[in-house]
Scaffold this active site. Structure first.
Site, PDB file in Angstrom:
ATOM      1  N   SER A 136       0.821  -1.209   0.000  1.00  0.00           N
ATOM      2  CA  SER A 136       0.000   0.000   0.000  1.00  0.00           C
ATOM      3  C   SER A 136       0.856   1.261   0.000  1.00  0.00           C
ATOM      4  O   SER A 136       1.957   1.292   0.554  1.00  0.00           O
ATOM      5  CB  SER A 136      -0.897   0.004   1.237  1.00  0.00           C
ATOM      6  OG  SER A 136      -1.554   1.247   1.393  1.00  0.00           O
ATOM      7  N   TYR A 160      -2.524   5.555  -4.095  1.00  0.00           N
ATOM      8  CA  TYR A 160      -3.501   6.604  -3.845  1.00  0.00           C
ATOM      9  C   TYR A 160      -2.973   7.850  -4.537  1.00  0.00           C
ATOM     10  O   TYR A 160      -1.810   8.228  -4.344  1.00  0.00           O
ATOM     11  CB  TYR A 160      -3.628   6.901  -2.354  1.00  0.00           C
ATOM     12  CG  TYR A 160      -4.313   5.851  -1.530  1.00  0.00           C
ATOM     13  CD1 TYR A 160      -5.606   5.433  -1.810  1.00  0.00           C
ATOM     14  CD2 TYR A 160      -3.664   5.296  -0.426  1.00  0.00           C
ATOM     15  CE1 TYR A 160      -6.238   4.474  -1.033  1.00  0.00           C
ATOM     16  CE2 TYR A 160      -4.290   4.345   0.365  1.00  0.00           C
ATOM     17  CZ  TYR A 160      -5.573   3.941   0.050  1.00  0.00           C
ATOM     18  OH  TYR A 160      -6.189   3.002   0.830  1.00  0.00           O
ATOM     19  N   THR A 186      -6.197   2.845  -6.632  1.00  0.00           N
ATOM     20  CA  THR A 186      -7.404   2.848  -5.809  1.00  0.00           C
ATOM     21  C   THR A 186      -8.181   4.133  -6.056  1.00  0.00           C
ATOM     22  O   THR A 186      -7.629   5.231  -5.929  1.00  0.00           O
ATOM     23  CB  THR A 186      -7.051   2.700  -4.324  1.00  0.00           C
ATOM     24  OG1 THR A 186      -6.404   1.449  -4.129  1.00  0.00           O
ATOM     25  CG2 THR A 186      -8.293   2.751  -3.457  1.00  0.00           C
ATOM     26  N   LYS A 276      -8.861  -0.381  -8.597  1.00  0.00           N
ATOM     27  CA  LYS A 276      -9.465  -0.945  -7.386  1.00  0.00           C
ATOM     28  C   LYS A 276     -10.518   0.003  -6.824  1.00  0.00           C
ATOM     29  O   LYS A 276     -10.245   1.196  -6.637  1.00  0.00           O
ATOM     30  CB  LYS A 276      -8.371  -1.196  -6.345  1.00  0.00           C
ATOM     31  CG  LYS A 276      -8.832  -1.832  -5.043  1.00  0.00           C
ATOM     32  CD  LYS A 276      -7.627  -2.087  -4.150  1.00  0.00           C
ATOM     33  CE  LYS A 276      -8.016  -2.804  -2.863  1.00  0.00           C
ATOM     34  NZ  LYS A 276      -8.873  -1.996  -1.985  1.00  0.00           N
ATOM     35  N   HIS A 300     -13.785  -1.141  -0.531  1.00  0.00           N
ATOM     36  CA  HIS A 300     -12.697  -0.777   0.373  1.00  0.00           C
ATOM     37  C   HIS A 300     -12.861  -1.461   1.732  1.00  0.00           C
ATOM     38  O   HIS A 300     -12.567  -0.889   2.777  1.00  0.00           O
ATOM     39  CB  HIS A 300     -12.634   0.745   0.559  1.00  0.00           C
ATOM     40  CG  HIS A 300     -11.240   1.272   0.766  1.00  0.00           C
ATOM     41  ND1 HIS A 300     -10.513   1.864  -0.236  1.00  0.00           N
ATOM     42  CD2 HIS A 300     -10.438   1.290   1.852  1.00  0.00           C
ATOM     43  CE1 HIS A 300      -9.339   2.240   0.237  1.00  0.00           C
ATOM     44  NE2 HIS A 300      -9.266   1.896   1.499  1.00  0.00           N
TER      45      HIS A 300
END
Length: 459
Positions: A136, A160, A186, A276, A300
């Site tokens: 992540s 992100y 995402t 995602k 999520h």
């Protein structure tokens, strides 16, 4: 009349074989865990409340998460009998490369807060199992260190898009140079969801040592010893942060990101691109038109919009509509191998586990992640055998019926709602002389302010 006799020692010997005691406490407790729920129970006992709740919790009333898990419980399998299932293959190609199981480790944030071994434990376990590991943006191990822990395996990087776009793309560049093969973008975080457990716990980075946290830590000394005697918590992709998690997320996420930005990101990445956070058919189709390599149906983990669509319920229709053009993956609510098999049967190419992985990590570090993977792998193979299939390719929608407790509003009511005229923005007037102005003109006359788009870098 029953005839009784004095038992002979030779007869008793086979019944009195005692199991060799396991002296390793960690191995003993992990071996006793037969399900992901068992690992969760162990994890809860060994992890301070704030860290455990960060993993366990979801947004607002946590309805989305509950519904997602309920959807997997509300399935009915349809097995075939008298099939030779002496051998079962649980692997196939995902995004152009082989995997040994139809699941991988999802990107999770603040992972070393859950257990000090963090992402390195997950990367090692994934490498041994032959499944992908996703790091992540909010991970607590560097891009390069994860690659070193899993040098020959599938490493995916989850992005992100931040308000600071140069910084975001610097991470993408680092992941590409490190040899990550897939970028997960995402797209369901224009702002942070309202994660009320974290607010009530005062969850911050680093953790706040209040009287409550100290009292809660007393029966969990190993967690604190590990936390205080290892490298201070830092992030894979940003400087150390002193404040609440919610403040951090809201300071970072960019609410202006759109499809044009996604196309630009895709152009910068040399490998596969997967989006995602997809939650409806129209967005899935538009992403196919954009040429992405895969989509992940996800809300999520219930951590963003509460009452969001249930990914598992969306799966059959999305797979029918776009599955021939792009890979459809799934996450949210997966807690067993049966959940994974049902997802593959209804059209998913791959699934991702988040909480299940973290429960194993909190229960026993790297060995706990190994146990998570072993439990799910055993359940996948057993479910396939009981269904009468030898390979993932044989699974199809005929093997599963989705039983729904949540029925849509009756069709006549939906039709009536659609018949209501669309609402228009009110026409605002001032003290100036009145003019005849249409509402639509007012709505469209002012330009929308947007963050400037960054042009692709020149060669």
């Amino acid at each position: 009349m029953i005839q009784r006799r004095i038992p002979k020692i030779a007869d008793l010997a086979p019944l009195m074989r005692f199991k060799t005691p396991e002296l390793n406490a960690k191995k003993r407790r992990l071996d006793a865990a037969l399900t992901i729920a068992d690992l969760r129970t162990i994890a809860r006992k060994r992890t301070p409340k704030a860290a455990f709740d960060y993993t366990e919790g979801a947004a607002e009333a946590e309805i989305s998460l509950g519904r997602a898990r309920q959807a997997f419980e509300d399935i009915e399998f349809h097995p075939s009998i008298l099939r030779d299932v002496s051998s079962v293959s649980t692997g196939w190609d995902v995004l152009g490369a082989p995997v040994s199981q139809p699941f991988g480790i999802a990107p999770t944030g603040f992972t070393r807060m859950m257990q000090t071994e963090g992402e390195i434990a997950g990367a090692h376990a994934a490498a041994r199992a032959g499944i992908p590991f996703a790091l992540s943006t909010m991970g607590t191990t560097s891009i390069e260190d994860v690659k070193a822990a899993n040098p020959n395996g599938r490493n995916w990087f989850q992005l992100y898009m931040w308000k600071d776009r140069d910084r975001s793309m610097a991470l993408v560049d680092r992941a590409a140079k490190a040899g990550y093969d897939t970028l997960l973008v995402t797209v369901d975080v224009p702002v942070a969801g309202a994660r009320l457990r974290d607010k009530r716990n005062g969850f911050s980075i680093p953790p706040a040592l209040t009287l409550g946290t100290v009292v809660n830590a007393l029966p969990r000394p190993e967690w604190w010893i590990n936390f205080l005697t290892t490298e201070p918590l830092s992030f894979a992709s940003l400087d150390r942060w002193s404040g609440t998690v919610a403040d951090l997320l809201d300071s970072m996420f960019d609410p202006t990101v759109d499809f044009e930005d996604l196309a630009w990101i895709k152009a910068q990445w040399p490998g596969k691109v997967v989006v995602k956070g997809v939650q409806n058919i129209d967005d899935a189709k538009r992403l196919v038109d954009l040429g992405v390599d895969g989509i992940i149906l996800s809300n999520h983990g219930g951590r963003q919009l509460d009452r969001a669509p249930i990914p598992f319920h969306l799966l059959p229709r999305v797979a029918r509509e776009v599955g021939a053009h792009t890979e459809v993956h799934l996450d949210t609510g997966i807690m067993s191998g049966a959940d994974i098999v049902a997802s593959i049967a209804l059209g998913a190419r791959f699934t991702m586990i988040g909480r299940a992985y973290l429960y194993g990590l909190m229960a026993g570090g790297e060995a706990g992640v190994d146990r998570t993977i072993a439990i799910l792998s055993e359940q996948v193979a057993r479910t396939m055998r009981l269904l009468g299939v030898n390979a993932l390719e044989e699974l199809n929608p005929g093997h599963v019926t989705q039983l729904s407790r949540l029925q849509p509003v009756a069709a006549p009511l939906v039709d009536a709602a659609e018949a209501v005229p669309a609402r228009r923005a009110p026409v605002r007037t001032s003290a100036a002389p009145k003019q005849t102005v249409s509402a639509s003109a007012v709505v469209t006359s002012a330009p929308v302010k947007r963050a400037p788009k960054k042009a692709a870098p020149t060669e």
